[in-house]
Design a protein around this motif. Structure first.
Motif, short mmCIF file in Angstrom:
data_model
loop_
_atom_site.label_atom_id
_atom_site.label_comp_id
_atom_site.label_asym_id
_atom_site.label_seq_id
_atom_site.Cartn_x
_atom_site.Cartn_y
_atom_site.Cartn_z
N LYS A 156 0.57 -0.88 0.36
CA LYS A 156 0.25 0.44 0.35
C LYS A 156 0.89 1.28 -0.27
CE LYS A 156 -1.18 -0.25 4.60
NZ LYS A 156 -1.32 0.38 6.07
N ARG A 157 2.15 1.37 0.36
CA ARG A 157 3.03 2.18 0.43
C ARG A 157 3.40 2.78 -1.16
NH1 ARG A 157 4.94 4.22 5.06
NH2 ARG A 157 7.41 5.25 4.04
N CYS A 158 3.70 1.69 -1.69
CA CYS A 158 4.31 1.74 -3.04
C CYS A 158 3.00 2.26 -4.36
CB CYS A 158 4.67 0.96 -3.48
SG CYS A 158 4.50 -0.56 -4.21
N ALA A 159 2.17 1.11 -3.78
CA ALA A 159 0.82 1.14 -4.50
C ALA A 159 -0.94 2.45 -4.69
CB ALA A 159 -0.04 -0.16 -4.59
N GLY A 160 0.17 3.59 -4.03
CA GLY A 160 -1.09 4.16 -3.71
C GLY A 160 -2.43 3.91 -2.75
#
Length: 204
Positions: A156-160
């Motif tokens: 979730k940190r790198c995929a919005g």
């Protein structure tokens, strides 16, 4: 992170969500839309050219101005009138009971508060309106679920803010909706990422 969200993530989102294998899901999701339609998380507007003739107006809401600019470009020359609004689905800038259909395609996985989003969808839908969605989320196998729970904090940190472990049908049914149709199954790809929920729901 702001540089990533502004300059990198919009392009990655458009590229990832534009995969050919997702097109049939998109077509099915919008096929029953009519009248005034609200699309939450409209992104770069990948659904816009797929809407049927029964749609009179499309209102797109998304928190990303970069993606909204792409959606506005994608709407040029289309028959339904379109309006793009920068905002979040937890606080929709629309009137009560003002839309005939709400569309969400791979959106509930990434919102901060899905229960608030569903409450807002209830608020803006007309009494006879319909909520149509396609999402990815919790798989049925415990072994895949373990991977989903393990991967989600980093993913979730790198995929919005995308969560791999949300159970869409339970969220919808426990937050004011009656499920009329639900189809589930895997798309092509690594199992933790591709268990799909396709459905249609109405207000109680």
């Amino acid at each position: 992170m702001r540089f990533y969200e502004k300059h990198i993530l919009p392009g990655l989102t458009h590229l990832t969500m534009g995969q050919e294998q997702l097109l049939p899901y998109r077509r099915r999701a919008v096929s029953g839309a009519k009248g005034r339609v609200l699309e939450i998380g409209i992104g770069s507007g990948l659904n816009l050219a797929l809407y049927p003739d029964a749609v009179d107006q499309i209102v797109g809401v998304d928190p990303s101005p970069e993606l909204l600019n792409q959606a506005a470009e994608a709407s040029q020359g289309l028959t339904p009138t379109t309006e793009m609004i920068e905002g979040v689905a937890e606080a929709l800038p629309l009137e009560d009971r003002s839309v005939d259909c709400v569309i969400a395609t791979w959106t509930l996985c990434s919102v901060s508060e899905p229960e608030k989003v569903l409450a807002e969808i209830q608020r803006v839908l007309k009494p006879d309106g319909v909520f149509r969605f396609v999402e990815h989320g919790t798989a049925p196998e415990p072994s895949v679920q373990r991977w989903q729970r393990w991967l989600t904090p980093a993913w979730k940190r790198c995929a919005g803010n995308c969560h791999l472990d949300r159970q869409t049908d339970t969220l919808v049914e426990q937050n004011g909706f009656r499920m009329e149709r639900l189809d589930t199954g895997y798309a092509k790809g690594p199992k933790p990422f591709v268990f799909m929920y396709e459905g249609q729901a109405r207000l109680y």
